[in-house]
Scaffold this motif. Structure first.
Motif, mmCIF file in Angstrom:
data_model
loop_
_atom_site.group_PDB
_atom_site.id
_atom_site.type_symbol
_atom_site.label_atom_id
_atom_site.label_comp_id
_atom_site.label_asym_id
_atom_site.label_seq_id
_atom_site.Cartn_x
_atom_site.Cartn_y
_atom_site.Cartn_z
ATOM 1 N N ILE A 1 0.726 2.286 9.464
ATOM 2 C CA ILE A 1 0.503 3.844 8.956
ATOM 3 C C ILE A 1 0.375 5.254 9.861
ATOM 4 C CG2 ILE A 1 -0.009 5.184 7.014
ATOM 5 C CD1 ILE A 1 -0.818 3.470 5.238
ATOM 6 N N GLY B 1 3.857 4.763 3.294
ATOM 7 C CA GLY B 1 3.095 3.487 2.615
ATOM 8 C C GLY B 1 2.626 2.380 3.663
ATOM 9 N N ILE C 1 0.068 5.898 0.030
ATOM 10 C CA ILE C 1 0.178 6.745 0.797
ATOM 11 C C ILE C 1 -0.629 7.788 -0.480
ATOM 12 C CG2 ILE C 1 -0.042 8.757 2.119
ATOM 13 C CD1 ILE C 1 1.375 7.292 4.175
ATOM 14 N N LEU D 1 -7.534 7.689 4.335
ATOM 15 C CA LEU D 1 -6.284 7.508 5.758
ATOM 16 C C LEU D 1 -6.788 6.896 7.492
ATOM 17 C CD1 LEU D 1 -3.876 9.741 3.833
ATOM 18 C CD2 LEU D 1 -3.802 7.543 4.558
ATOM 19 N N TRP E 1 0.540 -1.409 -0.254
ATOM 20 C CA TRP E 1 0.001 -0.242 -0.393
ATOM 21 C C TRP E 1 0.713 1.204 -0.213
ATOM 22 C CZ3 TRP E 1 -5.795 -0.642 0.584
ATOM 23 C CH2 TRP E 1 -5.756 -2.167 0.890
ATOM 24 N N ARG F 1 -8.341 1.178 -2.589
ATOM 25 C CA ARG F 1 -8.577 2.471 -1.810
ATOM 26 C C ARG F 1 -9.295 2.501 -0.790
ATOM 27 N NH1 ARG F 1 -5.964 6.966 -4.200
ATOM 28 N NH2 ARG F 1 -5.091 6.578 -6.490
ATOM 29 N N TYR G 1 -5.025 5.621 1.622
ATOM 30 C CA TYR G 1 -4.198 4.451 0.828
ATOM 31 C C TYR G 1 -4.249 3.360 -0.421
ATOM 32 C CZ TYR G 1 -5.376 1.541 4.825
ATOM 33 O OH TYR G 1 -6.117 0.944 5.582
#
Length: 638
Positions: free
Chosen positions: A352, A398, A321, A343, A319, A340, A328
């Motif tokens: 993350i 990520g 960002i 965040l 993944w 997707r 992400y």
């Protein structure tokens, strides 16, 4: 290079609906047992040997698709090894020109048939790439086989689909070289009648066999039907069938031939160290492969496969960002397209956000667990590893994720697994930075390419959208031929400047509304050399590819083209593709010196010049993708 000391399960499922691959065991670089799924080839790992256990669709379907999609790449016949009954089934009911073309009667470019059949029988022993394969009776359909695979003094018995039979017990006990067995368990024990009617195993039947065979034999299970998965796994746990080293086989699972686990604790620890050495070798091979390629997505896939093999995870995903959209997203994910997520959401989101690794063996009880993707993909997450990916400035960019441990019934990861994920995450950070630099360079080159192409269009007004169409058509042909993703991107971005050299040709010749005389044509021919000299001074993959295409797209496959008189495979594949795309589009559209030709006349011309002006493989790919090419002609019409 394929590791001859192990076999890899490219697929082990009953149904593609599970986002799993159908049954296929890869035992060598070129050899597989069953073809429910076949991996995408590169230049040196084309499948040449396919052993068929039986002809149910989940064991054969990918063979048809593989030959059809990679026909132009095949240099040798694919040999299909099967029983007499299975060969008859394939010929009469599958490759029969009704369900699928009969590739045993269709020849490759070198005159060999695409598929050949070889009848095998119980008692045969064949050697393929250093691995010995023996067909043994399977108690499923008429003519069905299991297989014993042997490397040195160690053997693995793959039963394929089968029902219980005492001969299976006798076979395992009589062959002390058999150290591991792989059993189909498709139904739970409450479905005993259904299992018997369809000739499949249940956990209780498998335990009955296990009780009667040598204690040193390790039992593995594959081919679990989705609706019975939870019940079967509970039974396997209760009956202790898998014990310490058996596994439920999934995509990417592998097993070594040399496995003597019936040893004391001291030897177990020693064996563990040997496994660590093997894992290190896998890592080194992975990094070696990455160093040879510049395709970031491909390199991330290589890292994902390394992690899956070393920690025996079911799935891996990478993944990154997207700060602009506050999300992400997956740049690589097994079994699904791009995902997707906002965040901060989910366990990966927390890794993350907090810049810390997470090992979670009970995600359903974790308040941060997000089941959205499980529901969408019909998947069950039982354990998660998530490791932040950081760049050289120590910024989180990520995360690397692994799902569901395969080698124990509880699907539980441990701290050692986290260490291997950390290696992959560290390297992913380096790939990410290189990818960003490469993207910036490629975007600059693409902008330059299209600016130049527009300049040529303005000079030769009648070309209109010609350069756009040639680029799109070249991309379609390259994809149809099975070129790598990297090659497809390069030819798509580089081909618009194929006629850049025309900027050095006088307008009177370039836009003459009649056929050029010999002197004028000699002047026109100079555009290939002019274009090359203009582009060859620039650095970067796209510009280098553009220079080659500009230089060679008027060479002819059979010789006699210009400016160098090259022929055959001495002409770059990019130029061979663009040559046909360019001619098709020129003939299909009005020019200052001629009206557009009818399509049938163009097709006749291309066929008549197959092997003369055009590469036969490019011609075949053109016609195979004809409908898509006509769509491009319509979308980008002048």
């Amino acid at each position: 290079m394929f590791d001859k000391q192990r076999i890899i399960f490219e697929g082990s499922s009953v149904s593609k609906y599970l986002n799993e691959n159908l049954t296929c065991i890869r035992f060598s670089l070129h050899g597989v047992i069953d073809a429910g799924f076949l991996p995408k080839p590169n230049d040196n790992n084309l499948i040449k040997h396919v052993f068929i256990s039986h002809t149910h669709l989940d064991h054969i379907c990918a063979l048809a698709l593989y030959v059809d999609n990679y026909f132009a790449r095949l240099e040798d016949s694919i040999c299909v090894y099967a029983s007499k009954e299975s060969i008859v089934n394939l010929q009469e009911h599958f490759f029969n020109n009704k369900i699928w073309p009969d590739f045993s009667k269709i020849k490759l470019a070198n005159g060999k048939f695409a598929i050949v059949y070889e009848e095998i029988n119980i008692g045969d022993k064949l050697e393929i790439d250093g691995i010995f394969i023996e067909p043994v009776k399977s108690y499923h359909t008429k003519g069905s086989f299991g297989f014993i695979l042997s490397c040195k003094d160690n053997s693995i018995y793959f039963t394929s689909d089968t029902y219980y039979h005492e001969d299976i017990i006798d076979l395992i006990n009589s062959r002390t070289d058999i150290k591991q067995v792989i059993f189909d368990v498709s139904f739970d024990s409450k479905s005993a009648k259904l299992a018997k009617d369809s000739m499949h195993m249940t956990p209780i039947l498998l335990k009955n066999i296990q009780k009667q065979v040598r204690e040193d034999v390790i039992f593995h299970v594959f081919h679990i039907k989705y609706d019975y998965q939870q019940m079967i796994e509970e039974e396997l746990r209760e009956l202790d069938i898998l014990k310490d080293y058996g596994m439920i086989i999934k995509n990417g699972s592998f097993m070594q031939f040399d496995t003597d686990y019936n040893i004391g604790m001291k030897e177990v620890l020693k064996r563990h160290n040997l496994d660590q050495e093997q894992k290190l070798e896998t890592i080194l091979k992975c990094f070696s492969e990455i160093s040879k390629g510049s395709d970031s997505k491909a390199n991330l896939r290589v890292l994902g496969e390394m992690v899956k093999q070393n920690i025996q995870a079911d799935r891996c995903s990478v993944w990154f960002i997207d700060n602009e959209h506050k999300e992400y997203y997956t740049l690589h994910a097994d079994g699904v397209n791009e995902i997707r997520v906002p965040l901060g959401r989910g366990i990966v989101g927390q890794a993350i956000l907090n810049k810390e690794a997470i090992l979670e063996n009970n995600p359903q009880a974790n308040p941060h667990f997000d089941s959205t993707n499980d529901k969408r993909t019909n998947y069950t997450t039982r354990s998660i590893l998530a490791m932040p990916i950081v760049n050289s400035d120590n910024e989180v960019v990520g995360a690397f994720q692994a799902l569901n441990k395969l080698t124990n019934i509880n699907n539980s990861f441990n701290e050692d697994d986290l260490d291997y994920l950390r290696i992959a995450a560290d390297y992913s950070g380096k790939i990410y930075e290189g990818m960003k630099k490469q993207e910036d360079l490629l975007n600059t080159q693409k902008d330059l390419i299209y600016s130049i192409a527009e300049m040529v269009e303005k000079k030769s007004e009648e070309t209109g959208n010609h350069v756009k169409r040639v680029g799109k058509i070249s991309e379609i042909i390259a994809r149809q031929m099975g070129l790598s993703d990297e090659d497809i991107v390069l030819i798509s971005h580089a081909s618009p400047t194929h006629d850049i050299g025309k900027i050095g040709i006088p307008d009177a010749i370039l836009n003459k509304p009649a056929k050029l005389d010999d002197k004028e044509f000699r002047v026109m021919q100079k555009h290939a050399q002019i274009g090359y000299e203009m582009l060859a001074n620039f650095k970067g993959e796209i510009m280098e590819a553009a220079a080659v295409i500009a230089h060679e797209h008027h060479e002819k496959y059979g010789g006699g083209g210009y400016p160098m008189g090259k022929k055959g495979d001495d002409i770059h594949i990019y130029a061979r593709i663009v040559s046909l795309a360019d001619v098709f589009d020129a003939l299909a559209n009005d020019r200052c010196y001629k009206p557009a030709w009818p399509l049938e006349k163009i097709y006749d011309y291309i066929n008549e010049n197959k092997g003369i002006q055009f590469d036969p493989k490019v011609v075949d790919a053109f016609f195979a993708a004809k409908d898509k090419i006509l769509d491009i002609r319509r979308i980008y019409c002048d």
